[in-house]
Design an enzyme around this catalytic site. Structure first.
Site, short mmCIF file in Angstrom:
data_model
loop_
_atom_site.label_atom_id
_atom_site.label_comp_id
_atom_site.label_asym_id
_atom_site.label_seq_id
_atom_site.Cartn_x
_atom_site.Cartn_y
_atom_site.Cartn_z
N SER A 1 39.30 -36.30 4.72
CA SER A 1 37.88 -36.02 4.59
C SER A 1 37.27 -36.96 3.59
CB SER A 1 37.66 -34.58 4.16
OG SER A 1 37.60 -33.78 5.27
N ASP B 1 27.63 -34.24 6.50
CA ASP B 1 28.65 -33.89 5.50
C ASP B 1 28.92 -35.06 4.53
OD1 ASP B 1 30.68 -32.72 4.10
OD2 ASP B 1 31.80 -32.06 5.86
N HIS C 1 31.54 -31.47 1.55
CA HIS C 1 32.51 -30.41 1.26
C HIS C 1 33.56 -30.87 0.25
CE1 HIS C 1 35.13 -32.03 4.60
NE2 HIS C 1 36.10 -31.57 3.83
N1 ARG Z 1 37.42 -28.50 8.50
C1 ARG Z 1 37.09 -29.53 7.56
C2 ARG Z 1 38.29 -29.80 6.62
O1 ARG Z 1 39.34 -29.29 6.83
C3 ARG Z 1 35.85 -29.25 6.82
C4 ARG Z 1 35.90 -28.09 5.86
C5 ARG Z 1 34.65 -27.82 5.10
N2 ARG Z 1 33.59 -27.26 5.90
C6 ARG Z 1 33.39 -25.92 6.03
N3 ARG Z 1 32.41 -25.52 6.81
N4 ARG Z 1 34.14 -25.04 5.43
O2 ARG Z 1 38.21 -29.99 5.43
N1 ASP Z 2 38.33 -31.50 6.94
C1 ASP Z 2 39.58 -32.10 6.54
C2 ASP Z 2 39.57 -32.57 5.09
O1 ASP Z 2 38.90 -32.04 4.25
C3 ASP Z 2 39.95 -33.19 7.47
C4 ASP Z 2 40.78 -32.68 8.59
O2 ASP Z 2 41.60 -31.78 8.37
O3 ASP Z 2 40.64 -33.21 9.69
O4 ASP Z 2 40.32 -33.43 4.69
#
Ligand code: ARG
Ligand code: ASP
Length: 709
Positions: free
Chosen positions: A644, A219, A83
């Site tokens: 991330s 990921d 991502h």
């Molecule tokens: N929650 C994670 C972060 O804040 C992953 C985001 C990307 N994944 C998604 N399915 N949108 O970045």
């Molecule tokens: N998914 C988040 C990022 O892209 C990480 C988090 O917020 O825990 O940095």
């Protein structure tokens, strides 16, 4: 007072018994070393951060300005999340070469894809410059004088060090302005896409599983950093060579067991652990719910169109992920804060703080703080709401936002030098191309209708002027989209060709441009002038409150809030109990992917090749000792956005996996960290290698990594 001592004792013992909370400054890690080693670490603080010899820090980068990446070979090979690489993968994708869907693997270096605009930044050194920055700053000074003195001092410090170094210097506040550190960074601008799995692996579970455990997302994506022949940063050139790092990470194939020590090394963006209760309540119960509601409506519209049309699905993939990520997180924050009594916990702490203040005259600087917070946050609230509408209901109408990028051009006069005009036109031509590649007008019209309907429910004083002229949303939107040139790529290009000052009128008259101007004027005249001074006042209260807490609890080791600088956070590999009667194990396996498989649901499609590997149990050396293929795992390590892609490392400092998310129950950790509930989620490095090796057959990449069995 007795209660104060009691609760202080609880705070202190919990801080000492377990330090899951805290984002530590790498150059000060010697203060955590003992605890880290007691928890199982076998390396030293000096192995993690040193400026005298190579250390793990030399392998960590800020990736693309928003994520973390790590170097895993002597040839600049870099791992980060799928991502995090998403935008760059999408840039190279089209219906014919759909790397998002099919994945991409460069089988040799000549096939690697340049990514214009993508940068990585290495931290070369940091220094505590608090005394220099606060030189001549006194507590009697006005806030304005204080800020001016600090800015002057910072300018001087930067000018001084830039004389002695080739690195880029910056100074950032820590502990909310109580301490300052100098950062010396080096930026590389030639970074190429090397490989990524298909989205069915890299985004398995999609937005449905996002922020949720148990998780089965592969990921990760792979890039390579290039340098000029002399090893220094250089813009893209076919002649550039792979960057040779002072240190690359070694990879462990051992996996991690429950209770094992682990640490994350990366770039957390922003946490706010020292806010007063009123701010936490405002965030969780006023602001987040508004943004959740507005974005939810937009996402519903995206979904309807994305399900119908493959092209639209690709076009809106990144926008959907971006809006959806905040939408879901904020829902989790509200739920977590309320369910785990975040506001009440803060209130209890504030009561103790007030008792402490009242116990001695010397503590007078702190006495009025909480009342002042109360007053300022109440003043701030309507403007924060207005801002939330502006950014979510206003600027998510793509047509209006796109028109806004022509703002500078609309101010061109006969006096503007032709050179400047040519530059603007060239960059707008690029922006136009990029915009229409991913634009689907029917979606935007529906979004506009929905968002303007919501926006009109706001009081007239708290919304931009153009809304007051709307009598009927449908007819306004129909007219907007039929009259604006910004819905038509040819018209926009025609307009840009041979642009001259006399064309400005047409631009200013365009209804989308008018709407944008109205939004911006509203922000400039009605929101920002009110909000900025309140925020400034809050910043200074917050600085003093932070100091007060540090004076009140001299034994406690405080960690500064995240501010997009390199940090070390540590804890244990462990599962958790999200609610009564429910326990989560700390890892997931390929079995779980097969359980979730559903060919009819986009998020849960399993690649045939992956199924074949599963059926044959063809895991090679990447299987766990239990014989299964581990996919992801949780740990009690404090992380946030920006982490991330960060490496999660074991007791020997070897790579165990890539951090990519947090569990739903713990998303409130940016405001209130609870070691029982807050867990970060990482993809197991063995799954990453298994996909690269067995699924993609990219043995060339495996060969250059340093894999320790
Ligand atoms: N929650 C994670 C972060 O804040 C992953 C985001 C990307 N994944 C998604 N399915 N949108 O970045
Ligand atoms: N998914 C988040 C990022 O892209 C990480 C988090 O917020 O825990 O940095």
């Amino acid at each position: 007072m007795k209660r104060l001592l009691l609760s202080l004792a609880i705070v202190l013992t919990s801080a000492m018994a377990f330090a899951g909370e805290g984002m530590w400054i790498p150059m000060l890690l010697q203060y955590n070393e003992k605890e880290m080693q007691e928890m199982g670490m076998r390396i030293t603080a000096d192995d993690i951060y040193s400026i005298n010899h190579s250390s793990l820090k030399d392998a960590i980068v800020l990736f693309g300005g928003g994520c973390t990446g790590e170097i895993v070979s002597d040839y600049g090979l870099l791992l980060t999340n799928h991502h995090c690489g998403y935008d760059y993968i999408q840039q190279h994708s089209s219906v014919e070469h759909d790397y998002l869907t099919d994945g991409f693997w460069a089988m040799d270096r000549s096939q690697e894809l340049p990514c214009p605009g993508l940068t990585v930044i290495f931290l070369r050194e940091m220094r505590d410059v608090t005394p220099q920055v606060l030189n001549e700053v006194t507590s009697e000074m006005t806030e304005a004088k204080r800020q001016a003195t600090i800015s002057e001092n910072i300018k001087k410090i930067i000018a001084e060090v830039e004389k002695e170094t080739k690195y880029k210097a910056s100074v950032k506040p820590f502990f909310l302005g109580n301490e300052y550190y100098l950062l010396l960074n080096e930026e590389y601008t030639d970074v190429r896409l090397v490989g990524c799995p298909p989205s069915n692996i890299g985004k398995f579970g999609g937005d449905t599983d996002n922020w949720v455990w148990p998780r089965h997302t592969g990921d990760f994506s792979v890039f390579r950093v290039y340098a000029g022949k002399d090893g220094h940063p250089a813009d893209y050139s076919a002649d550039n060579v792979p960057y040779k790092p002072a240190k690359h990470l070694e990879i462990s194939l051992k996996g991690a067991d429950e209770g094992d020590f682990a640490f994350v090394f990366g770039y957390p963006a922003r946490t706010s652990e020292y806010l007063p209760s009123i701010a936490v309540n405002q965030e969780a119960n006023v602001i987040d719910p508004i943004a959740v509601d507005l974005r939810g409506k937009i996402l519903d519209i995206y979904n309807t169109y994305q399900e119908k049309d493959k092209k639209v699905r690709i076009q809106y993939a990144s926008k959907h992920a971006g809006l959806g990520n905040g939408w879901k997180k904020w829902m989790g924050v509200t739920e977590g804060i309320n369910h785990f009594h975040g506001v009440e916990k803060k209130q209890a702490y504030e009561k103790d703080f007030m008792e402490w203040c009242n116990a001695s005259r010397q503590r007078y600087p702190y006495i009025g703080l909480l009342n002042a917070f109360e007053k300022k946050y109440k003043e701030l609230e309507p403007y924060r709401v207005a801002y939330t509408y502006l950014s979510n209901a206003g600027l998510n109408i793509e047509l209006i936002d796109f028109a806004g990028s022509f703002g500078r051009l609309s101010r061109v006069t006969k006096e503007t030098p032709q050179e400047d005009i040519d530059d603007m036109v060239a960059s707008l031509k690029n922006a136009t191309k990029a915009f229409f590649k991913d634009y689907h007008q029917p979606i935007d019209e529906e979004v506009a209708k929905s968002m303007l309907t919501e926006y009109l429910k706001q009081p007239a004083d708290f919304r931009p002027g153009f809304l007051n002229e709307i009598k009927d949303v449908d007819s306004y939107v129909n007219e907007l989209f039929s009259k604006s040139m910004f819905v038509n790529e040819e018209k926009v290009n025609e307009f840009l060709d041979g642009f001259k000052a006399s064309k400005v009128k047409k631009l200013q008259k365009d209804p989308a441009m008018k709407a944008y101007q109205s939004l911006i004027e509203f922000y400039r005249n009605d929101v920002n002038p009110k909000m900025a001074p309140i925020n400034k006042a809050i910043d200074s209260l917050q600085r003093i409150y932070m100091k007060g807490q540090m004076v009140m609890e001299p034994e406690r080791r405080f960690s500064p809030d995240a501010n997009f600088t390199l940090r070390v956070t540590y804890g244990k590999v462990e599962g958790f109990k999200p609610q009564d009667g429910k326990t989560f194990r700390h890892f997931t396996t390929l079995e779980g992917i097969m359980e979730k498989e559903n060919p009819d649901i986009y998020d849960y499609v399993v690649e045939p090749k992956l199924k074949e590997l599963y059926n044959n149990k063809d895991y090679g050396r990447y299987a766990d000792k239990d014989g299964t293929m581990h996919v992801a795992f949780t740990a009690s390590v404090h992380t946030t956005g920006g982490n991330s892609g960060s490496p999660i490392l074991n007791a020997d400092g070897r790579l165990l996996g890539l951090n990519f998310d947090r569990c739903w129950e713990g998303t409130m950790s940016d405001l209130v960290y609870d070691p029982d509930i807050c867990r970060n989620i990482s993809v197991d490095i063995r799954y990453v290698l298994f996909i690269i090796d067995k699924f993609a057959g990219a043995k060339n990449l495996i060969a250059e990594m340093d894999i320790v069995e």
